[in-house]
Design an enzyme around this catalytic site. Sequence first.
Site, PDB file in Angstrom:
ATOM      1  CG  HIS A 158      -8.549   7.269  10.675  1.00 31.42           C
ATOM      2  ND1 HIS A 158      -9.497   7.098   9.684  1.00 31.42           N
ATOM      3  CD2 HIS A 158      -9.241   7.508  11.819  1.00 31.42           C
ATOM      4  CE1 HIS A 158     -10.713   7.232  10.215  1.00 31.42           C
ATOM      5  NE2 HIS A 158     -10.576   7.492  11.498  1.00 31.42           N
TER       6      HIS A 158
ATOM      7  CB  ALA B  33     -12.535  16.586  -4.152  1.00 34.81           C
TER       8      ALA B  33
ATOM      9  CB  SER C 258     -19.626   7.333   3.333  1.00 35.87           C
ATOM     10  OG  SER C 258     -19.017   6.978   4.567  1.00 35.87           O
TER      11      SER C 258
ATOM     12  NE  ARG D 197      -3.731   0.174   2.285  1.00 37.68           N
ATOM     13  CZ  ARG D 197      -4.352   0.729   3.323  1.00 37.68           C
ATOM     14  NH1 ARG D 197      -4.233   0.217   4.533  1.00 37.68           N
ATOM     15  NH2 ARG D 197      -5.095   1.794   3.152  1.00 37.68           N
TER      16      ARG D 197
END
Length: 249
Positions: free
Chosen positions: A119, A234, A192, A70
């Site tokens: 986070h 965005a 969301s 990632r």
Amino acid sequence: MQLPAGLTGVLRTARKILVLTGAGMSAESGVPTFRDAQSGLWAKFRPEELATPAAFRKQPRVVWDWYAERRATIDRVRPHAGHIALVEMEAYFDSMLVVTQNVDGLHQRAGSSEVVELHGNIMRSICSATGKTIESSWIEANPGRPPASPHHPGGLARPGVVWFGELLPAGLMERATTAALECDVCFSIGTSSLVQPAASLPFIALRSGAAVIEINPAPTSLSDLADFSLQATAAEALTAIRAALARGN
């Protein structure tokens, strides 16, 4: 794009801005969402099986390798026009705090002045035993998947992100909540409006009298309550807003 009537006027009288961003913001740069990252070798795993302290204790190498892939993906992407527009919009306000649920650091790479990473940041490493930051130079100089921690004899390097079952870093949500209580305008971008506690911030801002501007291609639970709900990406919406501010209309 055509902006809703009154939106630019609201921004022109605003002094304090809160910006909340979610996965949709980063997806425009090519960062897979948390669940979309499960492909190839990792398709047999659920994210919840990898992003937990228990998973790291049981299979530290597997978890480290998943995050290494990632990280490599994120290292290849760049901030998009929406990230840049937010940076340029800072000039029109006394303060702008970006609170992000994303862990990729794209807001900082774009140049945003104040960013709260609720986070954590996937590109950082911390000690699994103490939570202390481990410098990248240590990671590069020490072999292992993952490398041993320099801070504790029983510790290992782990990604500096908040895993399932862990608390948010101390003080960050408090800072974000204070900003929601004090802002004149709150943007909710690419989220969301479901992931708590971050999802509560626009609703706190609404109750405190702030104008809320939602930018999301699909409707959410916030859409009907927001002062302005822009069903757009965005990049599209933020570049239009920045241009309108620059024109003075």
